[in-house]
Design a protein around this motif. Structure first.
Motif, PDB file in Angstrom:
ATOM      1  N   VAL A 166     -30.223 -21.605 -49.910  1.00  0.00           N
ATOM      2  CA  VAL A 166     -30.404 -22.760 -51.285  1.00  0.00           C
ATOM      3  C   VAL A 166     -28.979 -23.129 -51.767  1.00  0.00           C
ATOM      4  N   ARG A 167     -28.133 -21.601 -51.739  1.00  0.00           N
ATOM      5  CA  ARG A 167     -26.903 -22.111 -51.834  1.00  0.00           C
ATOM      6  C   ARG A 167     -26.106 -22.743 -50.921  1.00  0.00           C
ATOM      7  N   ALA A 168     -26.239 -22.573 -49.317  1.00  0.00           N
ATOM      8  CA  ALA A 168     -26.032 -23.266 -48.363  1.00  0.00           C
ATOM      9  C   ALA A 168     -26.590 -24.983 -48.748  1.00  0.00           C
ATOM     10  N   ARG A 169     -27.844 -24.927 -49.238  1.00  0.00           N
ATOM     11  CA  ARG A 169     -27.561 -26.797 -49.129  1.00  0.00           C
ATOM     12  C   ARG A 169     -26.964 -27.354 -50.461  1.00  0.00           C
ATOM     13  N   GLY A 170     -26.471 -26.593 -51.447  1.00  0.00           N
ATOM     14  CA  GLY A 170     -25.779 -26.893 -52.502  1.00  0.00           C
ATOM     15  C   GLY A 170     -27.083 -27.978 -53.186  1.00  0.00           C
TER      16      GLY A 170
END
Length: 183
Positions: A166-170
């Motif tokens: 989720v963090r990588a998707r932004g």
């Protein structure tokens, strides 16, 4: 990239790179920040039904030693390639019969601050002869917790991987990136 993704890449790479006659089935690969551990199952020595547990253990130890010596040069070559490609040291091990053997692997210092109650636990383990030092006692405690909480730790790791994805998707759509101030 999550540990699971790195493990999957390493598992696939080793499946393609390792000689097929080394292990019974695919090697198990586990990863942390510093190291990849590759463990394969090798055939246990054929012993008669009357063989004692001590005899079986000694035969397995001998088979593991033979594997280690006979494959050393190839394992070192493969490890260098993997280390260059994946940025982690590679350690090796085998399972033979009922025994598991890990060859040279990293022992990484980890700094921690402990208050007196935690230090007393470690000192009790040292005083009782369970561990040689506070460091050994702490490692013993970590192994014990890991052994008794495998399912919980696996669930926690899966949750952390989801957070990383989720963090990588932004942030998606509609977010302005502002803090609500005036223009």
């Amino acid at each position: 990239m999550t540990y699971r993704e790195v493990e999957e890449q390493l598992r696939g790479w080793f499946a393609g790179r390792l000689p097929q006659d080394w292990f019974e089935g695919a090697a198990r690969v586990t990863v942390d920040r510093e190291e990849a551990l590759v463990v394969g199952v090798i055939a246990a020595p054929a012993l008669g039904e009357a063989a004692s547990a001590a005899e079986r253990a000694a035969a397995s130890a001998g088979r593991a030693k033979r594997f280690r010596e006979e494959t050393r040069e190839r394992r070192m070559e493969i490890a260098r390639e993997a280390e260059h490609r994946f940025g982690r040291k590679v350690a090796w091990g085998v399972e033979c019969g009922e025994e598991a053997y890990v060859f040279t692997n990293l022992s990484v210092p980890v700094m921690t601050r402990l208050r007196q109650p935690e230090r007393r636990v470690l000192d009790t383990l040292v005083d009782a002869g369970v561990a040689r030092s506070r460091a050994d006692a702490l490692a013993w405690c970590v192994r014990l917790v890991g052994k008794h909480t495998d399912d919980w730790l696996a669930e926690l790791r899966a949750a952390m991987e989801e957070v990383e994805r989720v963090r990588a998707r932004g942030p998606e759509g509609g977010a302005t990136g502002g803090t609500g101030g005036t223009a």
